[in-house]
Design a protein around this motif. Structure first.
Motif, PDB file in Angstrom:
ATOM      1  N   GLU A 126       7.838  11.804 -21.620  1.00 22.85           N
ATOM      2  CA  GLU A 126       6.851  12.265 -20.645  1.00 22.85           C
ATOM      3  C   GLU A 126       6.155  11.064 -20.006  1.00 22.85           C
ATOM      4  O   GLU A 126       5.763  10.118 -20.696  1.00 22.85           O
ATOM      5  N   LEU A 127       6.009  11.116 -18.691  1.00 25.97           N
ATOM      6  CA  LEU A 127       5.242  10.129 -17.946  1.00 25.97           C
ATOM      7  C   LEU A 127       4.100  10.851 -17.262  1.00 25.97           C
ATOM      8  O   LEU A 127       4.287  11.966 -16.738  1.00 25.97           O
ATOM      9  N   THR A 128       2.930  10.246 -17.231  1.00 25.37           N
ATOM     10  CA  THR A 128       1.790  10.876 -16.580  1.00 25.37           C
ATOM     11  C   THR A 128       1.129   9.913 -15.612  1.00 25.37           C
ATOM     12  O   THR A 128       1.235   8.692 -15.740  1.00 25.37           O
ATOM     13  N   GLY A 129       0.468  10.487 -14.639  1.00 26.17           N
ATOM     14  CA  GLY A 129      -0.237   9.692 -13.640  1.00 26.17           C
ATOM     15  C   GLY A 129      -0.111  10.332 -12.275  1.00 26.17           C
ATOM     16  O   GLY A 129       0.003  11.556 -12.153  1.00 26.17           O
ATOM     17  N   THR A 130      -0.141   9.519 -11.243  1.00 26.09           N
ATOM     18  CA  THR A 130       0.069   9.997  -9.877  1.00 26.09           C
ATOM     19  C   THR A 130       1.545   9.893  -9.556  1.00 26.09           C
ATOM     20  O   THR A 130       2.108   8.796  -9.505  1.00 26.09           O
ATOM     21  N   ILE A 131       2.172  11.035  -9.350  1.00 29.24           N
ATOM     22  CA  ILE A 131       3.612  11.106  -9.137  1.00 29.24           C
ATOM     23  C   ILE A 131       3.879  11.335  -7.650  1.00 29.24           C
ATOM     24  O   ILE A 131       3.342  12.283  -7.061  1.00 29.24           O
ATOM     25  N   LEU A 132       4.708  10.480  -7.038  1.00 30.29           N
ATOM     26  CA  LEU A 132       5.040  10.627  -5.613  1.00 30.29           C
ATOM     27  C   LEU A 132       6.255  11.534  -5.516  1.00 30.29           C
ATOM     28  O   LEU A 132       7.397  11.107  -5.659  1.00 30.29           O
ATOM     29  N   THR A 133       6.000  12.820  -5.268  1.00 33.09           N
ATOM     30  CA  THR A 133       7.016  13.852  -5.439  1.00 33.09           C
ATOM     31  C   THR A 133       7.724  14.212  -4.140  1.00 33.09           C
ATOM     32  O   THR A 133       7.154  14.150  -3.051  1.00 33.09           O
ATOM     33  N   GLY A 134       8.985  14.647  -4.308  1.00 31.62           N
ATOM     34  CA  GLY A 134       9.750  15.204  -3.202  1.00 31.62           C
ATOM     35  C   GLY A 134      10.068  14.192  -2.113  1.00 31.62           C
ATOM     36  O   GLY A 134       9.760  13.006  -2.202  1.00 31.62           O
ATOM     37  N   GLU A 135      10.694  14.677  -1.051  1.00 31.71           N
ATOM     38  CA  GLU A 135      11.106  13.808   0.045  1.00 31.71           C
ATOM     39  C   GLU A 135       9.932  13.325   0.883  1.00 31.71           C
ATOM     40  O   GLU A 135      10.067  12.375   1.648  1.00 31.71           O
ATOM     41  N   PHE A 176       7.061  12.390  -0.637  1.00 31.33           N
ATOM     42  CA  PHE A 176       6.290  11.542  -1.557  1.00 31.33           C
ATOM     43  C   PHE A 176       4.846  12.034  -1.697  1.00 31.33           C
ATOM     44  O   PHE A 176       3.903  11.253  -1.731  1.00 31.33           O
ATOM     45  N   GLU A 177       4.703  13.328  -1.817  1.00 35.24           N
ATOM     46  CA  GLU A 177       3.387  13.929  -1.977  1.00 35.24           C
ATOM     47  C   GLU A 177       2.780  13.488  -3.308  1.00 35.24           C
ATOM     48  O   GLU A 177       3.363  13.705  -4.374  1.00 35.24           O
ATOM     49  N   PRO A 178       1.597  12.868  -3.297  1.00 36.67           N
ATOM     50  CA  PRO A 178       0.989  12.429  -4.560  1.00 36.67           C
ATOM     51  C   PRO A 178       0.490  13.625  -5.369  1.00 36.67           C
ATOM     52  O   PRO A 178      -0.303  14.430  -4.878  1.00 36.67           O
ATOM     53  N   VAL A 179       0.962  13.719  -6.587  1.00 35.43           N
ATOM     54  CA  VAL A 179       0.570  14.807  -7.481  1.00 35.43           C
ATOM     55  C   VAL A 179       0.076  14.201  -8.787  1.00 35.43           C
ATOM     56  O   VAL A 179       0.782  13.407  -9.424  1.00 35.43           O
ATOM     57  N   GLN A 180      -1.142  14.569  -9.189  1.00 33.64           N
ATOM     58  CA  GLN A 180      -1.629  14.192 -10.505  1.00 33.64           C
ATOM     59  C   GLN A 180      -0.959  15.097 -11.524  1.00 33.64           C
ATOM     60  O   GLN A 180      -1.066  16.322 -11.448  1.00 33.64           O
ATOM     61  N   GLU A 200       1.962  19.707 -12.136  1.00 37.24           N
ATOM     62  CA  GLU A 200       0.631  19.292 -11.698  1.00 37.24           C
ATOM     63  C   GLU A 200      -0.374  19.658 -12.778  1.00 37.24           C
ATOM     64  O   GLU A 200      -0.517  20.825 -13.152  1.00 37.24           O
ATOM     65  N   THR A 201      -1.057  18.641 -13.304  1.00 38.25           N
ATOM     66  CA  THR A 201      -2.028  18.858 -14.363  1.00 38.25           C
ATOM     67  C   THR A 201      -2.948  17.645 -14.441  1.00 38.25           C
ATOM     68  O   THR A 201      -2.650  16.599 -13.868  1.00 38.25           O
ATOM     69  N   ALA A 202      -4.055  17.793 -15.104  1.00 36.10           N
ATOM     70  CA  ALA A 202      -4.967  16.657 -15.264  1.00 36.10           C
ATOM     71  C   ALA A 202      -4.256  15.536 -16.020  1.00 36.10           C
ATOM     72  O   ALA A 202      -3.572  15.779 -17.012  1.00 36.10           O
ATOM     73  N   ILE A 219       3.862   6.705 -10.194  1.00 39.52           N
ATOM     74  CA  ILE A 219       5.280   6.877 -10.512  1.00 39.52           C
ATOM     75  C   ILE A 219       6.021   7.209  -9.219  1.00 39.52           C
ATOM     76  O   ILE A 219       5.680   8.164  -8.516  1.00 39.52           O
ATOM     77  N   LEU A 220       7.030   6.415  -8.900  1.00 40.90           N
ATOM     78  CA  LEU A 220       7.784   6.587  -7.659  1.00 40.90           C
ATOM     79  C   LEU A 220       9.267   6.425  -7.932  1.00 40.90           C
ATOM     80  O   LEU A 220       9.655   5.904  -8.993  1.00 40.90           O
TER      81      LEU A 220
END
Length: 338
Positions: free
Chosen positions: A3-12, A14-18, A33-35, A42-43
């Motif tokens: 498991e990796l946690t933090g701000t994840i740059l998701t999808g095409e 790169f939407e930042p998701v905590q 998406e969670t606290a 993470i990118l």
């Protein structure tokens, strides 16, 4: 499972998701998406879409030289240095470059490897002990395709490449070619070969862009190298309007293979957004090479870069995507997950 946690740059986009990213058996299992207490960013890992890593034996040898003096076959500084290089020294120099790329978030490069079978096997040997799998565009005759992943042509004004193109077609492997670097005269002949990848396209005009769009030919651009050699600036915004555009660092003797530097330079010099630049450095190159990475979403290969979002460089950023593209450096890399 990891498991990796933090701000994840998701999808095409790169939407930042905590949140939390779950990796299982080398694949992204879930993005939730969670606290998250972690400040990590993470990118997707980088794919360097155009390199000449053999030039690792000639770093800075071309400073102040013209394009022809620096790299044109067969009498340029580059080709004289390659011809004189001992194989062991060549392999060791290439390995250093690959190791640097891997440590700084690049998991593969699309490399134009000179010197035929000798050059391609030297690159394979250099990569063998590393967690790095280069995509090799070989050179010389068709026999190089026994050990390379495709063929990389120097340019349509340099030689006839119809036989090599036909060989790639028979074998079902990609054919790539430099075009439009010194001027526009070799662009139409390059497109006539129906390549799977064009490199540079600095002097592309509308008639060339229309043909590229019609054939859906992707392009790799190398802005820092073009500036170093004084050949001009590729019309990157126009290229993006017509096809897939990926980012490369080009000759190691001209520039270090840093995708961070390439992104920052591109974002500040060209009329492109940070998301477009990040896509050029990750998704586009992965798509060209046929890799199932470059985007963070379930089912994709887990090829990721974890940055320290609380570093002295990145802390207090208002926009993680802009920070990754314009500000981040190798010093911010905590780990590379492959």
């Amino acid at each position: 499972m990891e498991e990796l946690t933090g701000t994840i740059l998701t999808g095409e986009s790169f939407e930042p998701v905590q949140g939390r990213l779950v990796v299982d058996d080398g694949r992204i299992e879930a993005v939730e998406e969670t606290a998250a207490a972690s400040s990590d960013i993470i990118l997707p890992a980088f794919v360097n879409a155009h390199t000449h890593v053999g030039d690792s034996v000639a770093k800075e040898a071309a400073v102040g030289l013209s394009l022809d003096e620096a790299v044109a076959p067969p009498e340029s500084v580059k080709h004289r240095r390659l011809a004189a290089a001992d194989r062991a020294d060549l392999v060791a120099a290439i390995r250093r470059t690959l190791r640097l790329m891997r440590r700084t978030g690049t998991i593969t490069c699309l490399d134009f490897r000179e010197n035929g079978t000798f050059g391609a096997t030297a690159l394979r040997e250099a990569a063998e002990p590393l967690e790095f799998d280069p995509f090799i565009f070989g050179s010389d005759d068709e026999s190089v395709l026994d050990v390379a992943d495709g063929y990389g042509a120097s340019g349509a004004n340099d030689d006839e490449f119809a036989a090599e193109r036909a060989a790639c077609e028979r074998r079902g492997v990609p054919f790539a070619i430099h075009a439009g670097e010194p001027d526009a005269t070799d662009i139409h002949p390059a497109i006539d070969l129906d390549p799977d990848l064009l490199v540079h396209m600095v002097h592309a005009e509308q008639e060339h862009l229309d043909r590229v769009a019609e054939r859906s030919i992707p392009i790799a651009v190398c802005p820092r190298a073009n500036t170093t050699l004084g050949v001009g600036d590729a019309p990157i915004a126009d290229l993006l309007d017509h096809t897939t555009v990926a980012l490369g660092t080009d000759n190691v003797m001209l520039n270090g293979p840093s995708m961070f530097r390439e992104m920052a330079y591109t974002a500040t010099r060209f009329d492109v957004t940070a998301r477009e630049v990040l896509r050029m450095a990750t998704t586009a190159g992965a798509d060209i090479a046929g890799l199932n990475c470059g985007v963070i979403e379930p089912g994709r290969r887990a090829a990721l870069v974890v940055l320290d979002g609380d570093s002295d460089n990145l802390a207090d950023s208002a926009d993680p995507v802009e920070s990754v593209v314009r500000r981040a450096s190798a010093l911010d890399v905590e780990r590379v997950v492959v």
